[in-house]
Design an enzyme around this catalytic site. Sequence first.
Site, PDB file in Angstrom:
ATOM      1  CE  LYS A   1       4.806  -0.454   2.057  1.00 42.57           C
ATOM      2  NZ  LYS A   1       3.622  -1.270   1.780  1.00 42.57           N
TER       3      LYS A   1
ATOM      4  CE  LYS B   1       2.330   2.376  -1.322  1.00 38.72           C
ATOM      5  NZ  LYS B   1       1.102   1.316  -1.640  1.00 38.72           N
TER       6      LYS B   1
HETATM    7  N1  C2G Z   1      -3.070  -4.306  -5.864  1.00 36.01           N
HETATM    8  C1  C2G Z   1      -3.814  -4.846  -7.088  1.00 36.01           C
HETATM    9  N2  C2G Z   1      -4.359  -4.136  -8.136  1.00 36.01           N
HETATM   10  C2  C2G Z   1      -4.208  -2.798  -7.734  1.00 36.01           C
HETATM   11  C3  C2G Z   1      -3.933  -2.219  -6.616  1.00 36.01           C
HETATM   12  C4  C2G Z   1      -3.346  -3.051  -5.690  1.00 36.01           C
HETATM   13  O1  C2G Z   1      -3.850  -6.058  -7.299  1.00 36.01           O
HETATM   14  N3  C2G Z   1      -5.031  -1.845  -8.707  1.00 36.01           N
HETATM   15  C5  C2G Z   1      -2.575  -5.220  -5.048  1.00 36.01           C
HETATM   16  C6  C2G Z   1      -0.930  -4.881  -5.028  1.00 36.01           C
HETATM   17  O2  C2G Z   1      -0.396  -5.905  -6.206  1.00 36.01           O
HETATM   18  C7  C2G Z   1      -0.605  -5.825  -3.504  1.00 36.01           C
HETATM   19  C8  C2G Z   1      -1.969  -5.503  -2.867  1.00 36.01           C
HETATM   20  O3  C2G Z   1      -3.060  -4.976  -3.542  1.00 36.01           O
HETATM   21  O4  C2G Z   1      -0.710  -7.077  -3.786  1.00 36.01           O
HETATM   22  C9  C2G Z   1      -1.927  -4.321  -1.720  1.00 36.01           C
HETATM   23  O5  C2G Z   1      -1.400  -3.289  -2.524  1.00 36.01           O
HETATM   24  P1  C2G Z   1      -0.798  -1.981  -1.590  1.00 36.01           P
HETATM   25  O6  C2G Z   1      -1.600  -1.758  -0.666  1.00 36.01           O
HETATM   26  O7  C2G Z   1      -0.280  -0.793  -2.690  1.00 36.01           O
HETATM   27  O8  C2G Z   1       0.434  -2.721  -1.286  1.00 36.01           O
HETATM   28  P2  C2G Z   1       2.114  -2.091  -1.614  1.00 36.01           P
HETATM   29  O9  C2G Z   1       2.490  -0.945  -1.384  1.00 36.01           O
HETATM   30  O10 C2G Z   1       2.226  -3.005  -3.210  1.00 36.01           O
HETATM   31  O11 C2G Z   1       2.910  -3.224  -0.425  1.00 36.01           O
HETATM   32  O12 C2G Z   1       6.029  -6.129   1.214  1.00 36.01           O
HETATM   33  C10 C2G Z   1       5.161  -5.897   0.218  1.00 36.01           C
HETATM   34  C11 C2G Z   1       4.437  -4.535   0.311  1.00 36.01           C
HETATM   35  O13 C2G Z   1       4.092  -4.299   1.739  1.00 36.01           O
HETATM   36  C12 C2G Z   1       3.346  -4.355  -0.640  1.00 36.01           C
END
Ligand code: C2G
Length: 131
Positions: free
Chosen positions: A44, A46
Amino acid sequence: MKTVLTYGTFDLLHKGHINILRRAKELGDYLIVAVSTDEFNAIKGKKAYYSYEDRKMIVEAIRYVDKVIPEETWEQKLDDVKKYNVDIVAMGSDWADSDEFKVLQEACELVFLPRTENISTTQIKTDLKSK
Ligand code: C2G
């Protein structure tokens, strides 16, 4: 019993993560969280501060979460939905138009929830660097 599934890295846990997990759980009775492994995070693009094992343990401690599984590939989602008999996949709204989730629309209900404003792991890291 309605099973909900969501995916994420969940690094440096913050209120945005808790908000999505609480609202995802409110959609059903049982919440499964697929936490991205360190190897998948590299795919990803990350780099999480906490290891997968630490992020798994932290997410498992959240009252809304019933089970944590590893997220290792983009392609596993359809298998996950079938394997765990998932009724709803819920994600933050930033994923609303992504192909990764559109592929699931025949297999389960898709719910995209508004992201929590003004908080992100990236912002936390930036803020801490500037202190
Ligand atoms: N999220 C949110 N509000 C934020 C930050 C994150 O609602 N201020 C939500 C994201 O939309 C996601 C979840 O929290 O649904 C997890 O966010 P991340 O850990 O950043 O995950 P991400 O990198 O989006 O990975 O296959 C899908 C990916 O693994 C999602």
